[in-house]
Design a protein around this motif. Structure first.
Motif, PDB file in Angstrom:
ATOM      1  N   ASN A   1       9.032  -6.680 -11.044  1.00  0.00           N
ATOM      2  CA  ASN A   1       8.172  -6.447  -9.891  1.00  0.00           C
ATOM      3  C   ASN A   1       6.872  -5.767 -10.320  1.00  0.00           C
ATOM      4  OD1 ASN A   1       6.925  -5.739  -7.527  1.00  0.00           O
ATOM      5  ND2 ASN A   1       8.837  -5.241  -6.483  1.00  0.00           N
ATOM      6  N   LEU A   2       5.922  -6.588 -10.636  1.00  0.00           N
ATOM      7  CA  LEU A   2       4.654  -6.110 -11.169  1.00  0.00           C
ATOM      8  C   LEU A   2       3.930  -5.150 -10.226  1.00  0.00           C
ATOM      9  CD1 LEU A   2       2.871  -6.608 -13.728  1.00  0.00           C
ATOM     10  CD2 LEU A   2       1.595  -8.209 -12.290  1.00  0.00           C
ATOM     11  N   PRO A   3       3.756  -5.527  -8.955  1.00  0.00           N
ATOM     12  CA  PRO A   3       3.028  -4.629  -8.039  1.00  0.00           C
ATOM     13  C   PRO A   3       3.698  -3.270  -7.927  1.00  0.00           C
ATOM     14  CG  PRO A   3       3.345  -6.766  -7.046  1.00  0.00           C
ATOM     15  CD  PRO A   3       4.143  -6.774  -8.300  1.00  0.00           C
TER      16      PRO A   3
ATOM     17  N   SER B   1       6.494  -7.169  -1.760  1.00  0.00           N
ATOM     18  CA  SER B   1       5.503  -6.851  -2.789  1.00  0.00           C
ATOM     19  C   SER B   1       5.676  -7.715  -4.026  1.00  0.00           C
ATOM     20  CB  SER B   1       5.614  -5.373  -3.166  1.00  0.00           C
ATOM     21  OG  SER B   1       6.888  -5.114  -3.735  1.00  0.00           O
TER      22      SER B   1
ATOM     23  N   LEU C   1       7.480 -12.849 -13.344  1.00  0.00           N
ATOM     24  CA  LEU C   1       7.146 -12.253 -12.052  1.00  0.00           C
ATOM     25  C   LEU C   1       8.354 -12.180 -11.137  1.00  0.00           C
ATOM     26  CD1 LEU C   1       3.697 -13.950 -11.310  1.00  0.00           C
ATOM     27  CD2 LEU C   1       4.136 -11.629 -12.107  1.00  0.00           C
TER      28      LEU C   1
ATOM     29  N   PRO D   1       2.199 -11.306  -6.572  1.00  0.00           N
ATOM     30  CA  PRO D   1       1.572 -11.869  -7.766  1.00  0.00           C
ATOM     31  C   PRO D   1       1.661 -13.396  -7.819  1.00  0.00           C
ATOM     32  CG  PRO D   1       3.076 -10.104  -8.350  1.00  0.00           C
ATOM     33  CD  PRO D   1       3.260 -10.352  -6.903  1.00  0.00           C
TER      34      PRO D   1
ATOM     35  N   ALA E   1      -5.459 -11.075  -8.108  1.00  0.00           N
ATOM     36  CA  ALA E   1      -5.255 -12.525  -8.071  1.00  0.00           C
ATOM     37  C   ALA E   1      -6.481 -13.209  -7.492  1.00  0.00           C
ATOM     38  CB  ALA E   1      -4.018 -12.855  -7.239  1.00  0.00           C
TER      39      ALA E   1
ATOM     40  N   THR F   1      -2.431  -6.107  -6.719  1.00  0.00           N
ATOM     41  CA  THR F   1      -2.159  -7.391  -7.358  1.00  0.00           C
ATOM     42  C   THR F   1      -2.859  -8.514  -6.623  1.00  0.00           C
ATOM     43  OG1 THR F   1       0.041  -6.474  -7.455  1.00  0.00           O
ATOM     44  CG2 THR F   1      -0.302  -8.604  -8.504  1.00  0.00           C
TER      45      THR F   1
ATOM     46  N   ILE G   1      -1.165 -15.962  -7.602  1.00  0.00           N
ATOM     47  CA  ILE G   1      -1.992 -16.353  -8.737  1.00  0.00           C
ATOM     48  C   ILE G   1      -1.907 -17.865  -8.993  1.00  0.00           C
ATOM     49  CG2 ILE G   1      -0.242 -15.979 -10.540  1.00  0.00           C
ATOM     50  CD1 ILE G   1      -3.847 -14.885 -10.809  1.00  0.00           C
TER      51      ILE G   1
END
Lengths: 286, 277, 345
Positions: free
Chosen positions: A272-274, A68, A268, A72, C330, C326, A75
């Motif tokens: 752990n952003l998600p 997970s 990131l 990110p 994105a 996320t 991106i």
């Protein structure tokens, strides 16, 4: 265990052998993309190269069961593709086609690592599947990053950036020469193959003897060509040094670009952003 | 070096494997002359060209360019004054972009950057392809490649232009454009070619080589009318000097106007029809 | 046998890259020092030749599969070690960048595996010893065959070690070795046949091309030794630096130690383990990461995965939901940017 593994590898071996010709023709397309006219294209190649390397190191530094936290990171390639006006589907297709090694070696993870890591509903997810997913994720991310770098910058420019970043000049010159003559020589090989296929009527593969003599001929022609190129170089004053004029400017835009992305990647990587987001959302419902 | 002249005296060259390349060649080419070098395959054309800028050194005899003997000590001067355009532009264009290629010579000669850029622009404008500057060579057409190859030599401001088969593998229109371009050059020119029609357009003088020797040296028109000489040297009359393909009558530049405007009703123009060889 | 970024840890990738970079610098220096500047275009064109030659395949009798030139050995024979190493490195770089064969971090490994062994080991110590300045069809065949097989075996074994030490793949050492070595024996034999045939062909047509490369003063071993020692030191130091670095993070090299400890090779495992765990506990950050080593240690069998990271169902659902979101965001950002870019035009 060993037997199926062996077959898989044999299959992999055959697969790589056929790859080369279909892939070669893509190079031209990538170079055309690099002639685009977006701000990203105009950025100093060193900035793009450094950022890509930081990205790759950040991605591969994740633990083997991490999935997970890597998400990110998409991106970066996606923003580059969008801002650089690159064809997303084309690049994705390239990612799919290439490098079966990761997929083949990785497939053993689910077979070998069967311990259930967690349950998702009633289905137990084993550690192997998680780490396999993680491998595929890394693979997609790193490959996409490398492809967008080339598509935004062009191979020659990446090489010149390497030189400015202190990669030994003979190696850079070697890369440039190689790239220059790939098309010329593959054309020559294709001509040889065509000439043969016109005279061979059954669609059988080539025997070893004709194969060796064809490759040998190609090699002799190549050696002759090298000699002629050397003559042409000498005629224009070559004395062992290849001069290249290519002013590059690592300005404030480049500094900002590299710094901003590095900050994003660092953030990131350690945060752990998600997971946070998921916890927050699942928290709302419980 | 004010005199862009070439002098060869009794040049002999034997290849390391024993093949005889040149077998006693003497000639003088004066300032501003345009000379065609013709001969069958293996006659020694390329071998001679290689001598002109010191890529090969005669085993016997003397060669001098603008008064400088072509020996190791003078190579730099000689190579600067002799611009060599190779037969296959892919051999000549080895740099990543057209700009880099055209700049290669001047940079090696040690010109300052601004001067190099000026020379590159000028050379590309002369051959009519300034827009190709940033392109990689493998993305050019045959004619464009040839033009850039010539520019890569022009940027060194040579006094003498030496070309090996400049019209080979060009389509008719590109060939015609090349001929028009070469006509505008005031350099001393030596053009080795099988394209005798082009030789007629560009060169007043022709040297015929056969078996490493000069078998004829004189005005182009005279030489091409000498059937016996051409046959002995493994050559064939230029198309425009051959008999008219429709009526079978001989047709030379002198006669074509009257012959064709008066005698024949079919309209075709000899001499301007581009031929691809 | 391309390594891939996905299978490699930064520690292993970085350490091998350091060694490869050293070899590239060394080879570049050697090539520049060599007075023969005709090698500059020759190397470039031969690199392109490898691509072109790989388009030509032959049928391997009785197998239905096909073979082609790999190229490492033939380059070493035609160019000598340093120039060949740079050429192989350039070929692999192009492959990595365009065909995404492996990736940029693994490129160091690939150059090392496919370049170092044929150029600096198999060529000088096998091919040259056998041909020994007196070329003959038989000697060329024997030399090319043995050298190709040896180079590929060493290369394949390097892949195994690098994968193992990276600890991303679950494949146990023994299985991996038993898979890689025999297959690369077959590939090596094919490569040997092809190399011998092509070199033999060129040798018959132009003996001077093959002979001088095998003739001149035998490789300067006195000069190579310090380089090798230097490289080794360099690799060890970076390896150590990286592993320190990696163990500061709960992943990477430490994990490979963890894994290998299941085998008998690594002695004194408790010591290493304990200290590693110690280090990790001291340096672990983000305690809510669900990552801190608190599971019991796996011992004995190689196949049992360690129980850390102890992921509980709650966090994993959160991870999935958050991950999907996320990803969605994105893609959305990408699409918006794209739309804006298109409108701007």
């Amino acid at each position: 265990m060993l037997l199926p593994a062996g077959f898989l590898f044999l299959f992999y071996g055959c697969f790589t052998m056929f790859k080369i010709d279909s892939n070669l023709f893509d190079i031209g397309r990538m170079d055309t993309l690099a002639t685009g006219d977006t701000p990203l294209h105009h950025l100093d190649p060193r900035a793009k190269l450094i950022t890509t390397l930081v990205f790759i190191v950040a991605v591969v530094s994740f633990g083997k069961y991490e999935v997970s936290a890597m998400i990110p990171f998409f991106i970066f390639p996606l923003v580059q593709i969008a801002y650089g006006d690159l064809p997303l589907t084309y690049l994705l297709r390239k990612v799919m086609i290439v490098s079966p090694f990761a997929i083949f070696v990785g497939i053993f993870n689910p077979l070998l690592d069967r311990e259930i890591l967690f349950h998702f509903g009633s289905i137990g997810i084993s550690g192997g599947w998680v780490s396999y997913l993680s491998i595929l994720m890394r693979f997609t991310l790193t490959v996409m990053a490398a492809l967008t770098l080339i598509a935004l910058t062009g191979f020659n420019t990446v090489c010149l950036a390497l030189e400015k970043l202190a990669v030994p000049k003979p190696f850079v010159v070697q890369l440039l020469f190689l790239y220059r003559y790939i098309f010329v020589l593959t054309d020559e090989a294709a001509r040889l193959m065509r000439a043969r296929s016109l005279r061979v009527f059954e669609s059988k593969g080539m025997g070893f003897k004709p194969f060796a003599s064809m490759v040998g001929h190609l090699l002799l022609r190549t050696l002759d060509r090298a000699q002629r190129i050397h003559l042409a170089m000498c005629c224009r004053g070559f004395e062992g040094h290849i001069p290249i004029l290519r002013p590059m400017r690592f300005g404030i835009r480049e500094v900002i670009y590299v710094a901003a992305w590095t900050m994003v990647f660092t953030l990131l990587r350690f945060y752990n952003l998600p997971m946070k987001l998921g916890l927050f959302i699942t928290g709302l419902f419980t | 070096m004010s005199h862009h002249t070439i002098d060869g005296k009794d040049l002999h060259y034997i290849y390391p494997d024993g093949t005889i390349g040149l077998n006693g060649i003497s000639f003088h080419i004066g300032h501003g002359e345009s000379v065609a070098l013709v001969g069958a395959n293996g006659a020694g054309k390329s071998t001679l060209l290689m001598h002109l800028n010191g890529c090969l050194t005669a085993t016997q005899g003397e060669l001098s360019i603008g008064g400088y003997p072509v020996i190791a000590k003078n190579l730099k001067v000689v190579r600067r004054s002799v611009g060599m355009v190779f037969q296959d532009p892919d051999d000549q264009l080895f740099m990543p972009t057209v700009f880099d290629d055209v700049a290669f010579g001047p940079l090696n000669l040690g010109f300052p950057v601004a001067e190099v850029e000026r020379k590159v622009t000028q050379a590309l404008e002369t051959v009519g392809v300034p827009h190709l500057c940033k392109r990689p060579p493998f993305k050019l057409s045959g004619g464009e490649k040839r033009a850039v190859a010539i520019a890569s030599v022009l940027s060194m401001s040579p006094d003498i232009l030496v070309m090996d088969e400049p019209s080979s593998s060009l389509d008719p229109r590109a060939r015609r454009r090349l001929i028009e371009l070469l006509k505008t050059f005031e350099h001393t020119k030596i053009i080795a070619t099988h394209d005798l029609d082009m030789a007629m357009d560009l060169c007043q003088r022709t040297i015929v080589l056969h078996g490493g020797r000069i078998t004829a040296d004189g005005p182009t028109r005279e030489i091409f009318q000498n059937d016996a000489l051409l046959a002995d040297s493994g050559l064939e009359k230029p198309l425009r000097m051959q008999n008219c393909p429709q009526c079978g009558n001989p047709c030379t530049d002198e006669t074509k106007d009257q012959v064709h405007s008066h005698v024949h009703d079919h309209a075709h123009v000899h001499g301007n029809v581009p031929h691809d060889h | 046998m391309h390594m891939a970024d996905a299978l490699i840890s930064p520690a292993v990738g970085g350490a091998i890259w350091a060694a490869t970079a050293g070899l590239i610098a060394y080879s570049s220096k050697k090539v520049t020092e060599g007075l023969d500047d005709s090698k500059v275009p020759l190397m470039g064109v031969l690199g392109a030749f490898i691509f072109a030659a790989q388009m030509i395949n032959f049928t391997i009798p009785a197998t239905g599969s096909s073979g082609h030139l790999g190229g490492g050995m033939i380059l070493a024979i035609l160019l000598g070690p340093s120039a060949a190493f740079l050429t192989i490195a350039s070929v692999l770089t192009v492959q990595a960048l365009f065909f995404a064969d492996g990736g940029l971090l693994a490129l160091g490994c690939n150059i090392f595996n496919l370049g170092f062994w044929p150029c600096f080991v198999a060529y000088p110590f096998i091919f040259k010893r056998i041909v020994n300045g007196q070329s003959s069809q038989g000697r060329i065949f024997a030399g090319a065959m043995l050298a190709s097989v040896a180079a590929l075996q060493l290369g394949a074994f390097s892949v195994v070690l690098q994968t193992l030490f990276s600890g991303i793949s679950e494949l146990p050492f023994a299985t991996f070795v038993l898979m890689m070595q025999p297959i690369h024996l077959a590939i090596g034999v094919v490569e040997g046949f092809v190399t011998a045939a092509v070199v033999g062909f060129v040798w018959k047509a132009r003996p001077e091309i093959v002979t001088p490369a095998s003739h001149p003063a035998p490789i300067d071993r006195a000069a190579l030794r310090p380089v090798l020692i230097g490289l080794l030191t360099c690799a060890v130091i970076t390896g150590a630096a990286f592993s320190w670095f990696a163990s500061a993070n709960p992943d990477g090299l430490e994990w490979s130690m963890f894994k290998t400890s299941g085998h008998e090779e690594l002695e004194n495992r408790d010591g290493i383990h304990a200290s590693l765990r110690d280090l990790q506990e001291k340096t672990a950050f983000l305690p809510d990461y669900g990552f801190k080593a608190d599971g019991e240690e796996p011992e004995g069998e190689a196949e049992s995965p360690p129980s850390w990271p102890a992921v509980d169902a709650g966090t994993s659902v959160a991870g999935l939901v958050g991950g999907a979101l996320t990803l969605f965001m994105a893609v959305l950002i990408g699409l918006i940017l794209k739309r804006r870019g298109n409108n701007a035009k």
